[in-house]
Design an enzyme around this catalytic site. Structure first.
Site, PDB file in Angstrom:
ATOM      1  N   ASN A 155       0.768  -1.210  -0.198  1.00 15.75           N
ATOM      2  CA  ASN A 155      -0.130   0.012   0.031  1.00 15.75           C
ATOM      3  C   ASN A 155       0.802   1.235  -0.067  1.00 15.75           C
ATOM      4  O   ASN A 155       0.217   2.427  -0.428  1.00 15.75           O
ATOM      5  CB  ASN A 155      -1.073  -0.086   1.122  1.00 15.75           C
ATOM      6  CG  ASN A 155      -0.273   0.005   2.560  1.00 15.75           C
ATOM      7  OD1 ASN A 155       0.984  -0.470   2.534  1.00 15.75           O
ATOM      8  ND2 ASN A 155      -1.202   0.421   3.441  1.00 15.75           N
ATOM      9  N   GLU A 251       5.575  -3.928  11.950  1.00 19.25           N
ATOM     10  CA  GLU A 251       4.273  -3.162  11.810  1.00 19.25           C
ATOM     11  C   GLU A 251       3.034  -4.176  11.059  1.00 19.25           C
ATOM     12  O   GLU A 251       3.265  -4.141   9.840  1.00 19.25           O
ATOM     13  CB  GLU A 251       4.656  -1.965  11.073  1.00 19.25           C
ATOM     14  CG  GLU A 251       5.456  -1.046  11.787  1.00 19.25           C
ATOM     15  CD  GLU A 251       5.378  -0.456  13.172  1.00 19.25           C
ATOM     16  OE1 GLU A 251       4.117  -0.638  13.603  1.00 19.25           O
ATOM     17  OE2 GLU A 251       6.353  -0.070  14.089  1.00 19.25           O
ATOM     18  N   CYS A 285      -3.104   0.820   7.184  1.00 22.25           N
ATOM     19  CA  CYS A 285      -2.858   0.040   8.482  1.00 22.25           C
ATOM     20  C   CYS A 285      -3.677   0.988   9.522  1.00 22.25           C
ATOM     21  O   CYS A 285      -4.164   0.598  10.487  1.00 22.25           O
ATOM     22  CB  CYS A 285      -1.781  -0.547   8.631  1.00 22.25           C
ATOM     23  SG  CYS A 285      -0.450   0.994   9.045  1.00 22.25           S
TER      24      CYS A 285
HETATM   25  N1  LIG Z   1       1.211  -1.376  10.746  1.00 31.69           N
HETATM   26  C1  LIG Z   1       1.656  -1.033   9.579  1.00 31.69           C
HETATM   27  O1  LIG Z   1       2.476  -0.024   9.444  1.00 31.69           O
HETATM   28  C2  LIG Z   1       1.015  -1.572   8.499  1.00 31.69           C
HETATM   29  C3  LIG Z   1       0.479  -2.599   8.014  1.00 31.69           C
HETATM   30  N2  LIG Z   1      -0.210  -2.981   6.953  1.00 31.69           N
HETATM   31  C4  LIG Z   1      -0.949  -4.208   6.991  1.00 31.69           C
HETATM   32  O2  LIG Z   1      -0.507  -5.122   5.706  1.00 31.69           O
HETATM   33  C5  LIG Z   1      -1.504  -5.850   5.254  1.00 31.69           C
HETATM   34  C6  LIG Z   1      -1.755  -5.458   3.879  1.00 31.69           C
HETATM   35  O3  LIG Z   1      -0.598  -5.474   3.048  1.00 31.69           O
HETATM   36  P1  LIG Z   1      -0.176  -6.636   2.374  1.00 31.69           P
HETATM   37  O4  LIG Z   1       0.927  -6.574   1.333  1.00 31.69           O
HETATM   38  O5  LIG Z   1      -1.010  -7.246   1.588  1.00 31.69           O
HETATM   39  O6  LIG Z   1       0.291  -7.649   3.262  1.00 31.69           O
HETATM   40  P2  LIG Z   1       1.178  -9.397   3.198  1.00 31.69           P
HETATM   41  O7  LIG Z   1       1.267  -9.632   4.520  1.00 31.69           O
HETATM   42  O8  LIG Z   1       0.410 -10.045   2.489  1.00 31.69           O
HETATM   43  O9  LIG Z   1       2.406  -9.144   2.633  1.00 31.69           O
HETATM   44  C7  LIG Z   1       3.446  -7.985   3.251  1.00 31.69           C
HETATM   45  C8  LIG Z   1       4.654  -8.444   2.600  1.00 31.69           C
HETATM   46  O10 LIG Z   1       5.186  -9.984   3.157  1.00 31.69           O
HETATM   47  C9  LIG Z   1       5.453 -10.515   2.044  1.00 31.69           C
HETATM   48  N3  LIG Z   1       5.473 -12.275   2.442  1.00 31.69           N
HETATM   49  C10 LIG Z   1       4.330 -12.836   2.285  1.00 31.69           C
HETATM   50  N4  LIG Z   1       4.519 -14.032   2.653  1.00 31.69           N
HETATM   51  C11 LIG Z   1       5.853 -14.006   3.117  1.00 31.69           C
HETATM   52  C12 LIG Z   1       6.500 -15.058   3.906  1.00 31.69           C
HETATM   53  N5  LIG Z   1       5.901 -16.323   3.988  1.00 31.69           N
HETATM   54  N6  LIG Z   1       7.680 -14.581   4.208  1.00 31.69           N
HETATM   55  C13 LIG Z   1       8.306 -13.446   4.098  1.00 31.69           C
HETATM   56  N7  LIG Z   1       7.500 -12.472   3.507  1.00 31.69           N
HETATM   57  C14 LIG Z   1       6.328 -12.764   3.012  1.00 31.69           C
HETATM   58  C15 LIG Z   1       4.631 -10.064   0.705  1.00 31.69           C
HETATM   59  O11 LIG Z   1       5.287 -10.677  -0.397  1.00 31.69           O
HETATM   60  P3  LIG Z   1       4.072 -11.007  -1.478  1.00 31.69           P
HETATM   61  O12 LIG Z   1       3.475  -9.665  -1.948  1.00 31.69           O
HETATM   62  O13 LIG Z   1       4.875 -11.548  -2.730  1.00 31.69           O
HETATM   63  O14 LIG Z   1       3.367 -12.011  -1.084  1.00 31.69           O
HETATM   64  C16 LIG Z   1       4.875  -8.714   0.930  1.00 31.69           C
HETATM   65  O15 LIG Z   1       5.691  -8.147   0.674  1.00 31.69           O
HETATM   66  C17 LIG Z   1      -2.864  -5.280   5.920  1.00 31.69           C
HETATM   67  O16 LIG Z   1      -3.232  -6.308   7.169  1.00 31.69           O
HETATM   68  C18 LIG Z   1      -2.113  -4.171   6.736  1.00 31.69           C
HETATM   69  O17 LIG Z   1      -2.783  -3.573   7.977  1.00 31.69           O
HETATM   70  C19 LIG Z   1       0.218  -2.453   5.829  1.00 31.69           C
HETATM   71  C20 LIG Z   1       0.852  -1.261   6.055  1.00 31.69           C
HETATM   72  C21 LIG Z   1       1.540  -0.776   7.126  1.00 31.69           C
HETATM   73  O1  LIG Z   2       1.057   1.522   5.584  1.00 30.61           O
HETATM   74  C1  LIG Z   2       0.223   2.232   6.255  1.00 30.61           C
HETATM   75  O2  LIG Z   2      -1.133   1.985   6.281  1.00 30.61           O
HETATM   76  C2  LIG Z   2       0.814   3.120   6.761  1.00 30.61           C
HETATM   77  O3  LIG Z   2       1.897   2.785   7.595  1.00 30.61           O
HETATM   78  C3  LIG Z   2      -0.091   4.382   7.524  1.00 30.61           C
HETATM   79  O4  LIG Z   2       0.654   5.560   6.975  1.00 30.61           O
HETATM   80  P1  LIG Z   2      -0.411   6.885   6.771  1.00 30.61           P
HETATM   81  O5  LIG Z   2      -1.070   6.821   8.300  1.00 30.61           O
HETATM   82  O6  LIG Z   2       0.851   7.829   6.745  1.00 30.61           O
HETATM   83  O7  LIG Z   2      -1.414   6.368   5.739  1.00 30.61           O
END
Ligand SMILES: NC(=O)C1=CN([C@@H]2O[C@H](COP(=O)(O)OP(=O)(O)OC[C@H]3O[C@@H](n4cnc5c(N)ncnc54)[C@H](OP(=O)(O)O)[C@@H]3O)[C@@H](O)[C@H]2O)C=CC1
Ligand SMILES: O=C(O)[C@H](O)COP(=O)(O)O
Length: 477
Positions: A155, A251, A285
């Site tokens: 994202n 995170e 997130c």
């Molecule tokens: N707290 C925070 O700061 C944030 C949290 N998020 C959370 O992330 C989620 C959405 O993002 P999304 O990208 O779909 O998340 P995912 O957990 O699906 O993927 C995140 C990363 O992990 C990789 N990955 C997947 N499986 C593995 C594994 N077994 N070992 C190592 N790496 C792996 C993915 O690769 P690939 O794409 O190749 O599967 C990607 O690069 C939501 O739940 C959101 O809340 C998002 C942004 C910020």
């Molecule tokens: O990936 C996310 O969702 C972020 O860590 C949140 O960032 P933002 O609050 O600046 O959108």
């Protein structure tokens, strides 16, 4: 369409696997390009080259490492429109927001360098401890951890990647960068910019491929000294189980509540909630993911929220619509499932529940009860549940019953009330009279419970990627 290479030991390469992954735009449904699906052998070589390059990189002064990062910043800035277009096409983010993401990243790098050059060694004298004396002086310096595995989500494919890479590099680590597959072309673009700085080979290695295929290999590899991960909670927990006694910063997901007290300024609150919940279709997130509204003001608040939702633009990221198609069909199906479940269990549909492919119209649900999945699960989509509560006490209780603990907002005009609620909320950050959000990026950013472990935010990220080295001088006095 371009086929992009991966980046290892200073070279752009096709994978020996001869396999590529096609990246499909979430809103045009057309291919944006292809990225390499690298093999485990190639991932292994990437880690080896990062290991080999690390010592020399760590021996450079922080200012010298900073020079490369300043150049990186300039390259990103020069190419910001092109990178923003890639973000838009690849992850369906509105163009203006994508452009802001790149500018925010440029600012992030600048601040990271400035912070790092102002981080000094400490010293301690033996005399401060009972029975000690000043013949012992300890110098406490910070050493890099070694090779950092940076895994980023879809994202914020540029900002959340650089938020790991820049602190790692400036503090003398080398990096294995595994971007989200949907986001990997944006990742290629930022590493092309880094490559142009003439940074020594092996310092940064970009490995592309599905996390489900190469993820475990990377996580379990003995050459990795620390993992900085942002993504879903399930993936995060899986990585934590697989990794081998190395520091982790995670995170993860969230279910950020907005607690709305009966004395809040509802017009102001509604604006904060709407931008908090629906920007980029709720794919943040830190999005507001539930409203805990005091019953006395709930009717009025829901009316104002409805009016604001009606104003949200829906459509294409190219037109900067607020509501855009979700990242893929699976995500849209999941969100629809949450809406269907809530409606089947008696939630009131205020507006929305309309779908065209991956595009889910902004949906507001009232009278959501605690037996509904939407009360607890993270949609990562444009649906907002309103749960009516009788008191601040009840709001705190429901807020804390979530498995997540990222952020929370409290809306009230009574600062004493806010400060009585804030310490009791089990989250990393409480926003008083403001939407939940990560920035500004130098603030500590963390989640507790299933929302994460460790702390990011520029200074905290640098600290998390370094370790103290204590040298004690024993003086013969
Ligand atoms: N707290 C925070 O700061 C944030 C949290 N998020 C959370 O992330 C989620 C959405 O993002 P999304 O990208 O779909 O998340 P995912 O957990 O699906 O993927 C995140 C990363 O992990 C990789 N990955 C997947 N499986 C593995 C594994 N077994 N070992 C190592 N790496 C792996 C993915 O690769 P690939 O794409 O190749 O599967 C990607 O690069 C939501 O739940 C959101 O809340 C998002 C942004 C910020
Ligand atoms: O990936 C996310 O969702 C972020 O860590 C949140 O960032 P933002 O609050 O600046 O959108």
């Amino acid at each position: 369409m371009s086929t992009y290479k991966y980046y290892i030991n200073g070279q752009w390469k096709d994978s020996d696997s001869k396999e590529t992954i096609s990246i499909i735009s979430p809103y045009t449904n057309e291919e944006v390009g292809k990225v390499q699906a690298i093999t485990q052998e190639e991932a292994d070589l990437a880690i080896k080259s990062a290991k080999e390059a690390q010592k020399e990189w760590a021996n450079l002064t922080v200012r010298k490492r900073g020079e490369y990062l300043y150049k990186w910043m300039d390259e990103l800035n020069k190419n910001k429109e092109n990178i923003a277009r890639t973000i838009m096409k690849e992850v369906g983010k509105g163009y203006n927001d994508a452009l802001k993401e790149v500018s925010r990243t440029v600012d992030f790098i600048r601040y990271t360098i400035e912070e790092a050059v102002h981080m000094y060694n400490e010293s301690m004298s033996g005399e401060n401890f009972e029975g000690g004396n000043n013949s012992k002086i300890a110098i406490i310096s910070k050493r890099p951890l070694g090779v950092i595995l940076a895994i980023s989500p879809f994202n914020y494919p540029v900002n959340l990647s650089v938020a790991k890479i820049a602190p790692a590099l400036v503090s003398g680590n080398t990096v294995i960068f595994k971007p989200a597959t949907q986001g990997a072309i944006s990742a290629v673009k930022i590493i092309e910019a880094l490559d142009k700085t003439g940074i020594p080979k092996g310092i940064l290695n970009l490995v592309t491929g599905k996390g489900s295929v190469i993820g475990d290999f990377l996580t379990e590899h003995e050459g990795i000294n620390m993992i900085s991960f942002t993504g879903g909670s399930e993936t995060g927990k899986h990585i934590a189980e697989k990794s081998k006694m190395i520091p982790l910063v995670m995170e993860l997901g969230g279910k950020d509540p907005a607690v709305v007290c009966d004395d809040a300024d509802l017009n102001f609150v509604a604006k904060q909630i709407i931008s908090g919940a629906y920007s980029y279709s709720g794919q943040r997130c830190t999005a507001i993911k539930r409203v805990l509204a005091n019953k006395k003001i709930a009717n009025e608040l829901v009316n104002i929220l409805k009016n604001e939702v009606d104003k949200l633009t829906v459509g294409s990221p190219e037109e900067n619509s607020i509501i855009v198609p979700l990242i893929d069909k699976k995500s849209a199906d999941y969100v629809q499932g949450l809406i269907d479940d809530a409606l089947a269990k008696g939630a009131t549909l205020v507006c929305g529940n309309k779908r065209e492919g991956n595009l889910i119209y902004p949906t507001l649900l009232d009278n959501v009860t605690l037996d509904m999945r939407i009360a607890w699960e993270e949609p990562f989509g444009p649906v907002l549940p309103v749960i009516r509560v009788n008191s601040d006490e009840e709001a705190i209780k429901i807020a804390n019953e979530s498995e997540f603990g990222l952020q929370a907002s409290i809306f009230t005009q009574n600062i004493d009330r806010a400060f009585n609620i804030a310490p009791r909320l089990e989250v990393g950050t409480v926003q008083v009279n403001g939407r939940t959000e990560r920035g500004p990026d130098h603030l500590p950013f963390l989640g507790i419970k299933s929302s994460g472990m460790g702390v990011q935010g520029i200074r905290k990220s640098i600290e998390s990627m370094t370790i103290e080295k204590v040298t004690v001088i024993n003086i013969n006095r």
